[in-house]
Design a protein around this motif. Structure first.
Motif, PDB file in Angstrom:
ATOM      1  N   THR A 181       0.903  -1.292   0.015  1.00 22.72           N
ATOM      2  CA  THR A 181      -0.024   0.087   0.103  1.00 22.72           C
ATOM      3  C   THR A 181       0.962   1.146   0.073  1.00 22.72           C
ATOM      4  O   THR A 181       0.505   2.161  -0.719  1.00 22.72           O
ATOM      5  CB  THR A 181      -0.860   0.161   1.144  1.00 22.72           C
TER       6      THR A 181
ATOM      7  N   LEU B 168      -6.656   3.377  -1.933  1.00 21.28           N
ATOM      8  CA  LEU B 168      -5.613   4.176  -2.461  1.00 21.28           C
ATOM      9  C   LEU B 168      -5.851   5.193  -3.323  1.00 21.28           C
ATOM     10  O   LEU B 168      -5.201   6.204  -3.436  1.00 21.28           O
ATOM     11  CB  LEU B 168      -4.670   3.037  -3.101  1.00 21.28           C
TER      12      LEU B 168
ATOM     13  N   ARG C  15       0.807   3.883  -2.863  1.00 22.24           N
ATOM     14  CA  ARG C  15       0.632   5.421  -2.728  1.00 22.24           C
ATOM     15  C   ARG C  15       1.523   6.268  -3.034  1.00 22.24           C
ATOM     16  O   ARG C  15       1.298   7.293  -3.905  1.00 22.24           O
ATOM     17  CB  ARG C  15       0.105   5.624  -1.036  1.00 22.24           C
TER      18      ARG C  15
END
Length: 309
Positions: A60, A158, A64
């Protein structure tokens, strides 16, 4: 072993996957390294307290960071097709991504273009080229879901969108990646055999094999942007075209078949950065014309997609 060493060992377990994710998202060795380095810095600062799934958390973070970099790149329009004076070229960029076993807090030492070429091949040069045509959101949704099996429930947040919206983005990207053939499947398969044979002969410098694939009156046009001197080139006749292909055998190493405007062509992309496209006219089992497209405005007008394996 202290806490930092433990975190370092943990990060090393996940580094290969993180670098693979970042490279496919960003298509740039330096940017991919920056994204992975940022993931390490956040892990080293925050530790794993409250993190149930370290692999998912790191993915993640990389996702990002990569998304922000893609958006910034698009906003600045900073991704030229050819390197600016003094800027490392595509091969140097690929070489910068070659080293994969480094300490977590260090930037990779990059000096192995051979290993970098293997890495680019593992992704697929045509795939990297096509991914560059997607929006940042489409690219993130497609890469994370289709290439790394990240569920849409994790991708949606996200992108600050619902899982259903993330699914739609991935579906739209998938259609762009696969493209739509402009000729019947049987004709496409025949053209692909001819183009792949041409590429194989060019890579090995097999002049006789090249001559056998070319029509006696074949014509090649090449944009001036990829020719020393900057002037367009025209070659007529199979001997002249075959000699040119032999001379370009090193460049052929960075070429791969792709769907170009619905037919089979070749994309040349050192380090995954589009350099030129070869569009073929095939009649029967012979190449009658080759268009070598390297002008940036012409490249931007092409529809490039990945051929099925």
């Amino acid at each position: 072993m202290d806490d930092r060493e433990s975190l370092g060992a943990l990060f090393e377990e996940h580094r290969p996957r993180l670098r693979a994710v970042a490279y496919r998202l960003l298509g740039s060795a330096g940017d991919a390294d920056d994204a992975v380095q940022e993931a390490w810095l956040r892990l080293s600062r925050n530790g794993t307290d409250g993190v149930d799934n370290v692999a998912a958390w790191l993915t993640t973070v990389v996702g990002r960071v990569s998304l922000n970099m893609l958006r910034a790149r698009k906003a600045r329009r900073e991704d030229p097709l050819d390197p600016a004076p003094g800027r490392p070229g595509p091969l140097a960029d690929a070489a910068a991504f070659a080293e994969t076993r480094t300490a977590p807090a260090e930037r990779p030492a990059a000096d192995d273009p051979e290993e970098a070429a293997v890495l680019a091949d593992s992704v697929g040069l045509a795939m990297l080229v096509v991914l560059d045509t997607l929006s940042p959101a489409e690219r993130l949704a497609f890469v994370l879901h289709d290439m790394f099996a990240v569920p849409f429930d994790e991708i949606g947040p996200l992108l600050e969108r619902s899982p259903a919206a993330a699914r739609q983005l991935a579906s739209r990207a998938r259609r762009r990646v696969k493209g739509a053939p402009a000729v019947p499947e049987t004709d496409l398969a025949r053209r692909r055999r001819v183009v792949e044979a041409f590429l194989a002969a060019a890579r090995t410098g097999d002049f006789e094999a090249l001559v056998g694939l070319l029509d006696p009156d074949v014509v090649l046009h090449a944009d001036g942007e990829i020719v020393p001197g900057g002037r367009p080139v025209v070659r007529v006749g199979r001997d002249a075209v075959a000699r040119g292909a032999v001379l370009a055998s090193v460049r052929s190493r960075f070429a791969e078949p792709a769907l170009v405007d619905g037919s089979v062509g070749l994309v040349t992309a050192p380090g995954g950065r589009l350099y030129c496209v070869l569009a073929f006219t095939v009649v029967g089992d012979r190449v009658t014309a080759i268009e070598v497209i390297g002008a940036p405005e012409r490249l931007r007008g092409l529809e490039i997609a990945v051929l099925d394996a």
